[in-house]
Design a protein around this motif. Structure first.
Motif, short mmCIF file in Angstrom:
data_model
loop_
_atom_site.label_atom_id
_atom_site.label_comp_id
_atom_site.label_asym_id
_atom_site.label_seq_id
_atom_site.Cartn_x
_atom_site.Cartn_y
_atom_site.Cartn_z
N GLU A 4 0.83 -1.21 0.00
CA GLU A 4 0.00 0.00 0.00
C GLU A 4 0.87 1.26 0.00
N LYS A 5 1.98 1.24 0.74
CA LYS A 5 2.88 2.40 0.78
C LYS A 5 3.48 2.66 -0.60
N ALA A 6 3.94 1.62 -1.28
CA ALA A 6 4.53 1.77 -2.60
C ALA A 6 3.49 2.25 -3.60
N GLU A 7 2.27 1.72 -3.48
CA GLU A 7 1.20 2.12 -4.38
C GLU A 7 0.86 3.60 -4.17
N GLU A 8 0.81 4.02 -2.89
CA GLU A 8 0.48 5.40 -2.58
C GLU A 8 1.55 6.35 -3.09
N SER A 9 2.81 5.94 -3.04
CA SER A 9 3.89 6.82 -3.47
C SER A 9 3.94 6.97 -5.00
N THR A 10 3.36 6.02 -5.75
CA THR A 10 3.37 6.13 -7.21
C THR A 10 2.10 6.78 -7.75
N GLU A 11 1.12 6.98 -6.89
CA GLU A 11 -0.13 7.60 -7.31
C GLU A 11 0.08 9.10 -7.58
N GLU A 12 -0.48 9.57 -8.69
CA GLU A 12 -0.42 11.01 -8.96
C GLU A 12 -1.36 11.73 -8.02
N ARG A 13 -0.85 12.81 -7.42
CA ARG A 13 -1.63 13.59 -6.47
C ARG A 13 -1.73 15.02 -6.98
N ARG A 14 -2.86 15.65 -6.72
CA ARG A 14 -3.03 17.06 -7.05
C ARG A 14 -2.84 17.85 -5.76
N MET A 15 -1.99 18.86 -5.83
CA MET A 15 -1.76 19.75 -4.70
C MET A 15 -2.51 21.04 -5.00
N VAL A 16 -3.34 21.49 -4.06
CA VAL A 16 -4.17 22.68 -4.27
C VAL A 16 -4.00 23.61 -3.07
N ALA A 17 -3.73 24.87 -3.35
CA ALA A 17 -3.68 25.90 -2.30
C ALA A 17 -4.92 26.77 -2.47
N ILE A 18 -5.62 26.99 -1.36
CA ILE A 18 -6.86 27.76 -1.41
C ILE A 18 -6.85 28.84 -0.33
N ALA A 19 -7.75 29.80 -0.50
CA ALA A 19 -8.01 30.81 0.52
C ALA A 19 -9.51 30.80 0.78
N VAL A 20 -9.87 30.86 2.06
CA VAL A 20 -11.27 30.84 2.46
C VAL A 20 -11.51 32.05 3.36
N ALA A 70 -9.53 12.54 -8.84
CA ALA A 70 -10.70 13.20 -8.25
C ALA A 70 -10.99 14.53 -8.93
N ASP A 71 -12.25 14.88 -8.96
CA ASP A 71 -12.67 16.22 -9.37
C ASP A 71 -12.66 17.05 -8.10
N PHE A 72 -11.52 17.72 -7.82
CA PHE A 72 -11.40 18.42 -6.54
C PHE A 72 -12.40 19.55 -6.41
N ASP A 73 -12.84 20.10 -7.53
CA ASP A 73 -13.85 21.16 -7.47
C ASP A 73 -15.13 20.60 -6.84
N GLU A 74 -15.53 19.43 -7.28
CA GLU A 74 -16.73 18.79 -6.75
C GLU A 74 -16.50 18.26 -5.33
N GLU A 75 -15.35 17.67 -5.09
CA GLU A 75 -15.06 17.03 -3.80
C GLU A 75 -14.80 18.03 -2.68
N VAL A 76 -14.27 19.21 -2.99
CA VAL A 76 -13.89 20.17 -1.95
C VAL A 76 -14.56 21.53 -2.14
#
Length: 99
Positions: A4-20, A70-76
């Motif tokens: 699971e650790k190896a799989e998680e490290s190869t997964e593409e992740r989106r980094m998003v900075a927001i202001a609320v 993920a569609d981060f717009d929809e998810e967050v």
């Protein structure tokens, strides 16, 4: 079989900075705690919020990572919009996909 650790490290992740921007009278630190607790996304997207937020000019500045699938717009972001009694405005500052 990949661990699971190896799989998680190869997964593409989106980094998003927001202001609320909290609504008038809403405590920013308490609002961020609520955002982290309530906006969790789908488990397979592994949404991860920063532990701490930065309060700047009354705005909460924070970043999160989520699966690039993920569609981060929809998810967050849409969930933030539904918190209209506490969130006056939100904006995306930066986003990128990390491999």
């Amino acid at each position: 079989m990949m661990s699971e650790k190896a799989e998680e490290s190869t997964e593409e992740r989106r980094m998003v900075a927001i202001a609320v921007r909290p609504c008038e009278g809403v405590d920013a630190v308490a609002l961020y705690a609520k955002i982290k607790a309530e906006i969790t996304s789908q488990p397979e997207y592994k949404l991860k919020w920063d532990d701490e937020c930065k309060i700047e000019d009354g705005r909460i500045r924070v970043s999160f990572s989520i699966s690039s699938e993920a569609d981060f717009d929809e998810e967050v972001m849409e969930v933030l919009e539904m918190m209209e009694d506490e969130v006056a405005r939100q904006e995306i500052i930066f986003q990128c996909v990390m491999e």
